[in-house]
Design an enzyme around this catalytic site. Structure first.
Site, mmCIF file in Angstrom:
data_model
loop_
_atom_site.group_PDB
_atom_site.id
_atom_site.type_symbol
_atom_site.label_atom_id
_atom_site.label_comp_id
_atom_site.label_asym_id
_atom_site.label_seq_id
_atom_site.Cartn_x
_atom_site.Cartn_y
_atom_site.Cartn_z
ATOM 1 N N ALA A 83 0.843 -1.208 0.000
ATOM 2 C CA ALA A 83 0.000 0.000 0.000
ATOM 3 C C ALA A 83 0.873 1.251 0.000
ATOM 4 C CB ALA A 83 -0.902 0.003 1.226
ATOM 5 N N ILE A 85 0.959 5.695 -1.385
ATOM 6 C CA ILE A 85 0.356 6.832 -2.080
ATOM 7 C C ILE A 85 1.455 7.795 -2.525
ATOM 8 C CG2 ILE A 85 -1.826 6.732 -0.820
ATOM 9 C CD1 ILE A 85 -0.719 9.100 0.908
ATOM 10 N N THR A 86 1.105 8.634 -3.460
ATOM 11 C CA THR A 86 1.978 9.768 -3.770
ATOM 12 C C THR A 86 1.203 11.048 -3.469
ATOM 13 O OG1 THR A 86 1.192 9.772 -6.060
ATOM 14 C CG2 THR A 86 3.278 8.664 -5.649
ATOM 15 N N ALA A 142 12.845 14.466 -8.255
ATOM 16 C CA ALA A 142 12.334 15.831 -8.083
ATOM 17 C C ALA A 142 10.825 15.780 -7.909
ATOM 18 C CB ALA A 142 12.685 16.667 -9.314
ATOM 19 N N GLY A 143 10.338 16.459 -6.903
ATOM 20 C CA GLY A 143 8.893 16.490 -6.651
ATOM 21 C C GLY A 143 8.424 15.399 -5.704
ATOM 22 N N TYR A 147 7.860 10.958 -0.769
ATOM 23 C CA TYR A 147 7.718 9.578 -1.268
ATOM 24 C C TYR A 147 9.079 8.873 -1.314
ATOM 25 C CZ TYR A 147 6.269 5.921 -4.653
ATOM 26 O OH TYR A 147 5.990 4.738 -5.298
ATOM 27 N N TYR A 179 8.796 2.857 -13.290
ATOM 28 C CA TYR A 179 7.489 3.446 -13.621
ATOM 29 C C TYR A 179 6.616 2.375 -14.288
ATOM 30 C CZ TYR A 179 8.985 8.093 -12.236
ATOM 31 O OH TYR A 179 9.390 9.181 -11.491
HETATM 32 N N1 CAA Z 1 12.777 16.584 -14.236
HETATM 33 C C1 CAA Z 1 13.061 17.791 -14.781
HETATM 34 N N2 CAA Z 1 12.188 18.785 -14.885
HETATM 35 C C2 CAA Z 1 10.961 18.573 -14.397
HETATM 36 C C3 CAA Z 1 10.595 17.357 -13.811
HETATM 37 C C4 CAA Z 1 11.558 16.340 -13.748
HETATM 38 N N3 CAA Z 1 11.278 15.145 -13.245
HETATM 39 N N4 CAA Z 1 9.304 17.436 -13.426
HETATM 40 C C5 CAA Z 1 8.884 18.667 -13.772
HETATM 41 N N5 CAA Z 1 9.878 19.338 -14.366
HETATM 42 C C6 CAA Z 1 9.813 20.699 -14.915
HETATM 43 C C7 CAA Z 1 8.563 20.905 -15.759
HETATM 44 O O1 CAA Z 1 8.716 20.446 -17.100
HETATM 45 C C8 CAA Z 1 8.417 22.398 -15.693
HETATM 46 O O2 CAA Z 1 9.356 22.997 -16.541
HETATM 47 P P1 CAA Z 1 8.867 24.071 -17.612
HETATM 48 O O3 CAA Z 1 8.208 25.145 -16.809
HETATM 49 O O4 CAA Z 1 10.142 24.478 -18.287
HETATM 50 O O5 CAA Z 1 7.921 23.320 -18.502
HETATM 51 C C9 CAA Z 1 8.850 22.732 -14.270
HETATM 52 O O6 CAA Z 1 9.678 21.625 -13.836
HETATM 53 C C10 CAA Z 1 7.673 22.887 -13.346
HETATM 54 O O7 CAA Z 1 6.929 21.687 -13.435
HETATM 55 P P2 CAA Z 1 5.373 21.644 -13.216
HETATM 56 O O8 CAA Z 1 4.706 22.739 -14.035
HETATM 57 O O9 CAA Z 1 4.915 20.250 -13.432
HETATM 58 O O10 CAA Z 1 5.260 22.092 -11.672
HETATM 59 P P3 CAA Z 1 4.100 21.805 -10.686
HETATM 60 O O11 CAA Z 1 4.435 22.518 -9.424
HETATM 61 O O12 CAA Z 1 2.789 22.016 -11.353
HETATM 62 O O13 CAA Z 1 4.169 20.196 -10.435
HETATM 63 C C11 CAA Z 1 5.183 18.124 -9.806
HETATM 64 C C12 CAA Z 1 5.302 19.650 -9.805
HETATM 65 C C13 CAA Z 1 3.883 17.714 -9.085
HETATM 66 C C14 CAA Z 1 6.381 17.581 -9.046
HETATM 67 C C15 CAA Z 1 5.120 17.605 -11.253
HETATM 68 O O14 CAA Z 1 6.183 18.150 -11.987
HETATM 69 C C16 CAA Z 1 5.198 16.098 -11.321
HETATM 70 O O15 CAA Z 1 4.214 15.400 -11.167
HETATM 71 N N6 CAA Z 1 6.399 15.530 -11.586
HETATM 72 C C17 CAA Z 1 6.600 14.091 -11.667
HETATM 73 C C18 CAA Z 1 7.075 13.551 -10.335
HETATM 74 C C19 CAA Z 1 7.183 12.046 -10.445
HETATM 75 O O16 CAA Z 1 7.983 11.509 -11.165
HETATM 76 N N7 CAA Z 1 6.310 11.320 -9.701
HETATM 77 C C20 CAA Z 1 6.274 9.916 -9.788
HETATM 78 C C21 CAA Z 1 4.869 9.458 -9.485
HETATM 79 S S1 CAA Z 1 4.649 7.725 -9.854
HETATM 80 C C22 CAA Z 1 5.406 6.964 -8.622
HETATM 81 O O17 CAA Z 1 5.861 7.517 -7.667
HETATM 82 C C23 CAA Z 1 5.551 5.479 -8.757
HETATM 83 C C24 CAA Z 1 6.947 5.076 -8.633
HETATM 84 O O18 CAA Z 1 7.309 4.524 -7.601
HETATM 85 C C25 CAA Z 1 7.876 5.258 -9.765
#
Ligand code: CAA
Length: 241
Positions: A83, A85-86, A142-143, A147, A179
């Site tokens: 279980a 979440i992100t 990043a972000g 998690y 992913y």
């Molecule tokens: N690497 C480099 N640049 C990135 C990036 C990354 N991973 N993620 C976002 N950016 C960039 C964006 O492209 C954007 O650049 P531009 O303005 O030049 O286009 C800038 O950073 C701002 O990004 P957002 O507009 O998306 O910013 P936000 O505040 O709206 O959202 C965020 C931020 C929620 C972190 C979003 O970017 C996001 O969802 N990122 C992905 C994070 C991720 O990989 N999560 C994995 C989830 S799945 C999981 O966790 C399962 C697992 O175990 C693998």
């Protein structure tokens, strides 16, 4: 007698694939879920796998739920702490609530799930603990400060449990998915997924939940008895550790 497996978050995503794989290998499976009654009912209807609702972030609810599973199915000897979440966001915007909620579910949730079954495993001299970590616990993301902290923590948990459980016939291992094509990953902004994530996966695709389920089934098997404290990475060559 069939082995009994508990899979937290076992009615959706990677967890559902794990529940089904273990069922196909002859386990009696209990799958937990946190909130989505409809998805859980549908899952039970389709698979015949019993589902149980509790919040893995609560120790008392977990202990009570686990006691109920054991009353229904028998002693749990295989536990898959899946279980998770992100609640992503860049660190400069991350709130204490975002941090605490993810820690409670993903990290404390592992303690709450494994701690109640551990004494029984020790007594019976057999147990299998598999924790679903993540590539992002290995490499950071990043972000995902919250998690990634929990998923890195999972690796510390299994390495420590392995040392404590080895002489009692218990193994504890982690699987680090990359992913995978689940709702969790598909809810990432499409632009971010296509621009920043998929290009970093040499396989050029998302993984399938079943590809993770097969790793779990192997670690849960009797054959894997000497694999303890390990991490299996399944990420399409995105990261090596
Ligand atoms: N690497 C480099 N640049 C990135 C990036 C990354 N991973 N993620 C976002 N950016 C960039 C964006 O492209 C954007 O650049 P531009 O303005 O030049 O286009 C800038 O950073 C701002 O990004 P957002 O507009 O998306 O910013 P936000 O505040 O709206 O959202 C965020 C931020 C929620 C972190 C979003 O970017 C996001 O969802 N990122 C992905 C994070 C991720 O990989 N999560 C994995 C989830 S799945 C999981 O966790 C399962 C697992 O175990 C693998």
């Amino acid at each position: 007698m069939a082995r009994v497996a508990l899979v937290t978050g076992g009615s959706r995503g990677i967890g559902a694939a794990i529940s089904k794989k273990l069922q196909s290998e002859g386990y009696s499976v209990a799958a937990t879920y946190a909130g989505n009654d409809e998805a859980a009912a549908k899952f039970t209807e389709e698979t015949g796998i019993k589902t149980y609702k509790w919040d893995v972030g609560s120790y008392d609810d977990s202990a009570a739920g686990i006691a109920q599973v054991e009353a229904d199915l028998g002693n749990i000897d295989t536990v898959v702490a899946n279980a998770g979440i992100t609640w992503d966001g860049f660190f400069h915007k991350m709130t204490p609530e975002q941090w605490n909620k993810v820690i409670a579910t993903n990290l404390t949730g592992v303690f709450n799930t494994v701690r109640p079954v551990w004494p029984g495993m020790r007594e019976r001299k057999f147990g299998r603990v598999v924790v679903i970590s993540s590539v992002n616990g290995q490499k950071g993301q990043a972000g995902q400060v919250n998690y990634a902290a929990t998923k890195a923590g999972d690796i510390g948990i299994v390495r420590s449990l392995a040392q404590e459980g080895a002489r009692a016939g218990i193994t504890a291992n982690a699987v680090c998915p990359g992913y995978i094509g689940t709702e969790m990953v598909r809810s990432i902004d499409e632009d971010v997924l296509n621009k920043h994530i998929i290009p970093q996966i040499p396989a050029g695709r998302l993984g399938e939940p079943e590809e993770i389920a097969r790793c779990v089934a192997f670690l849960a098997s009797e054959d894997a008895g000497f694999i303890n404290g390990s991490t299996i990475s399944a990420n399409g060559a995105q990261f090596f550790s």
